[in-house]
Design a protein around this motif. Sequence first.
Motif, PDB file in Angstrom:
ATOM      1  N   LYS A 157       1.100  -0.835   0.282  1.00  0.00           N
ATOM      2  CA  LYS A 157       0.151  -0.159  -0.134  1.00  0.00           C
ATOM      3  C   LYS A 157       0.586   1.058   0.077  1.00  0.00           C
ATOM      4  N   THR A 158       1.651   1.501   0.954  1.00  0.00           N
ATOM      5  CA  THR A 158       2.298   2.767   0.880  1.00  0.00           C
ATOM      6  C   THR A 158       3.583   2.492  -0.152  1.00  0.00           C
ATOM      7  N   SER A 159       3.549   1.730  -0.528  1.00  0.00           N
ATOM      8  CA  SER A 159       4.374   1.917  -2.136  1.00  0.00           C
ATOM      9  C   SER A 159       3.788   2.072  -3.106  1.00  0.00           C
TER      10      SER A 159
ATOM     11  N   VAL B 106       4.057  -0.476  10.656  1.00  0.00           N
ATOM     12  CA  VAL B 106       4.660   0.890   9.972  1.00  0.00           C
ATOM     13  C   VAL B 106       3.766   1.729   9.892  1.00  0.00           C
ATOM     14  N   THR B 107       2.895   1.878   9.207  1.00  0.00           N
ATOM     15  CA  THR B 107       1.668   2.657   9.076  1.00  0.00           C
ATOM     16  C   THR B 107       0.914   2.926  10.085  1.00  0.00           C
ATOM     17  N   VAL B 108       0.767   3.858  11.231  1.00  0.00           N
ATOM     18  CA  VAL B 108       0.562   3.542  12.161  1.00  0.00           C
ATOM     19  C   VAL B 108      -0.832   4.611  12.256  1.00  0.00           C
TER      20      VAL B 108
ATOM     21  N   VAL C 217      -5.964   7.866  -0.044  1.00  0.00           N
ATOM     22  CA  VAL C 217      -4.732   8.299   1.621  1.00  0.00           C
ATOM     23  C   VAL C 217      -4.614   6.645   1.957  1.00  0.00           C
ATOM     24  N   ASP C 218      -3.855   6.555   3.073  1.00  0.00           N
ATOM     25  CA  ASP C 218      -2.683   5.053   3.116  1.00  0.00           C
ATOM     26  C   ASP C 218      -3.423   4.950   3.980  1.00  0.00           C
ATOM     27  N   LEU C 219      -3.927   3.983   3.848  1.00  0.00           N
ATOM     28  CA  LEU C 219      -4.597   3.988   5.795  1.00  0.00           C
ATOM     29  C   LEU C 219      -4.196   2.203   6.119  1.00  0.00           C
TER      30      LEU C 219
HETATM   31 MG    MG Z   1       2.456   0.589   4.766  1.00  0.00          MG
END
Ligand code: MG
Length: 829
Positions: free
Chosen positions: A126-128, A146-148, A165-167
Amino acid sequence: MCLSELKTGERGVIVKVIGHSGFRKRIIEMGFIKGKTVEVLLNAPLNDPIKYKILGYEISLRHREAEMIEIISEQEAKEQVLQPGIYYGALAGEYTHFNDEYLRRIALGKRRTINVALIGNPNCGKTSLFNLASGAHEHVGNYSGVTVSAKEGHFDFEGYRFKIVDLPGTYSLSAYTPEEIYVRRHIIEQTPDIIINVVDSSNLERNLFLTTQLIDMDIRMVVALNMYDELEESGNTLDHYLLGKLLGVPMIPTVCKKSKGIGDLFHIIINLYEGADYVDEQGIINPEVAKEIQDWHHKHVDESNHGEHIEDYTREYKLHHAIYRHIHINHGPDLERAIDEVKEEISLNDFIRYKYSTRYLAIKLLENDEEVERWIGELPNVESIIKKRDKAIKRIADTLKEDSESAITNAKYGFICGALKEAFVDNYLEQRTVTKSIDAFVTHRLLGFPIFFLFMFLMFECTFIFGEYPMAGIEWLVNAFGSWVNDTMSAGPLKDLLIDGIVGGVGGVIVFLPNIMILYFFISIMEDSGYMARAAFIMDKVMHKMGLHGKSFIPLLMGFGCNVPAIMASRTIENHKSRLITMLVNPLMSCSARLPIYLLLVGAFFPKNGSFILLIIYATGILLAILMARLFSKILVKGDDIPFVMELPPYRMPTAKAIFRHTWEKGVQYLRKMGGIIMLASVIIWFLGYYPNHNTYETVTEQQENSYIGRVGKAIEPALAPLGFDWKLDIGLLTGMGAKELVVSSLGVLYANDAEANTTSLAERMPITPLVAFCYMLFSLIYFPCIASFAAIKHESGSWKWAAFTAIYTTVLAWMVSFAVYQIGSLFV
Ligand code: MG
Ligand code: GDP
């Protein structure tokens, strides 16, 4: 604004309808279509429903329904002229009067903003994807947590603006973890136009579970089949069109690592956004809408860039309803009957249907979802709903011999299994055997631990050895700068401040930058390659002995970097008890800010066996964490252990780019700390050590003892004297409460006032024995973490009580351990 905000007599044009598909479909069928003008016939306060006129008809809508319709009012359109260019595609200034056509064009221009949210399992990319699309820099770690919180960004593509939005990553949408609740609330409350469900194609079965839950919620979505490269390399084959058809969701293969498929993904999203609501029963799109989509296509899309997508509305000859449709995951006759019964009872409440799919609510109630139960609690017929639900649950338990929650989960996996049987061919080729054969070693019952410790030892050894060369360079630079200032400035407090305060304090810490970068370099490799997850796996048993869970291992390991994100990462642990204990013992994991203290002392007092001493220090931290966790789980925190599956994602070759980015980001963070808190603290410490009456003393020692800081140090000296510390060391510890790096910088300042300060290193100027140095390292390791960790514990545990507890127990423990080591050690040396 939304339609409900329009007052009687006002007019507006519809931009879009939000909410779940069932609701949207109904509203659109009533004529509330994009670009159409609505007039309010009667909207009095407290008057529900509101009366509207649209397409020449009178229609009433409930307040809650009207809230879900985004419009642009005439008033807003007028303001638009004053601020040209706000809405993408608007034709400000061209028209002088606000006829319907003008309003319509502005509404359609405004409609060109699409809100999307990324939802998927941890580690699916997702983050990528977020970074690729929005161009933002984001940490990409190979473990959950990591993605809190959600990150937002935007970008423009083919004539549309995407707000993305990156959930946080979740495996499911139940109400067990804060992440899951967060994601659910985001879907319901922020109502993104389209959800991008990111799926790890190399692990379809597991990932599609979340997809089936999203389907239950009846929201518009596309699936990004990410890591498609791995699927292809594995030799397995997937018919993604077919899978998309089976699930009623467009599926687009992507490879975020190589930025493949991203254009297609957003292209299809535009199609879905503009088209899927306007098809009739046969799947034929409304001709007016079709024309608009085709116009868009001609204008903005480079045809040569896109292959043939059956999801594309610009190709009229395709039957689109074959892809875009809302399916019901079939849970089998018993469960479906139960779902229907509960759903029917919920549906008696008209207004809850605007916001939620009632089928989704029914399924969640059957899963005993507490949050949904709370929502349902507001309904007038809550009692009969719950009664029906309980009866259904009992019947399921009787007939299926399992509780309804696991029955639903199993049914979903059954559904996925069936879908994959049709669309997926498992060729059992090498990819998995590579992972398997590596796993055979690193997760081996006996070999696993030595391998792990070997890696750890290598990591510290490299930190030490490779760090030395750049360190010497930086040290030389700092010294050169110091002498240059010494030679050029005239004597006085300002010169002393520069040399002793700033160069001594900040310079003393900055030399450790290379070591810290190297440490982060290794941690990033372990995270990104997937080894971190293995480490957690082999630690699971040990963790259970501690009253913890294998999942706790990752936050603990992260603690070696910095305790603050590590404490936050403990959020992913479902079990309250494990979560709390993980937070409480996290400060015992020696964070990188403590490394400069060790490096300073180890370098000076244990030059021959540095890595070994370092390993002992770190191991002491781990050992104490184990002991404390055991103790806490026995006497302090109540609750049961819940068994949980440990994920083992396949190994990935970490990309150089990602690793260097993470390492670099940490380096920058470290430097920022230098320029900020450490610089400030160095100046304050220098000030307190310089005044009062700097010039009235005979010797430097006398001066220091009489300075402000000397007095404080002297005051607490008796408390720490049994550990062998003098007052200067005590001051180092005091300042370290702000941030651990400050220990070194304040020692730098305190021991800088000697005559030969510029010719000898700090360590040589410290008149202590190796034993004291060792005890000092132990104390630094264990005592009060730092203000930031303290605040993090308060925040995550939700109470000052636990933060205060941590502060006290660590400090007492530090004293006891150092006391014991010093007293016993003194007998031998
Ligand atoms: Mg992430
Ligand atoms: P998140 O937890 O969902 O945000 O996942 P991340 O974006 O942090 O990605 C996890 C790991 O997968 C990173 O190491 C990425 O480099 C890697 N990754 C992301 N997309 C792909 C892809 O398409 N193919 C491959 N092979 N690796 C990918």
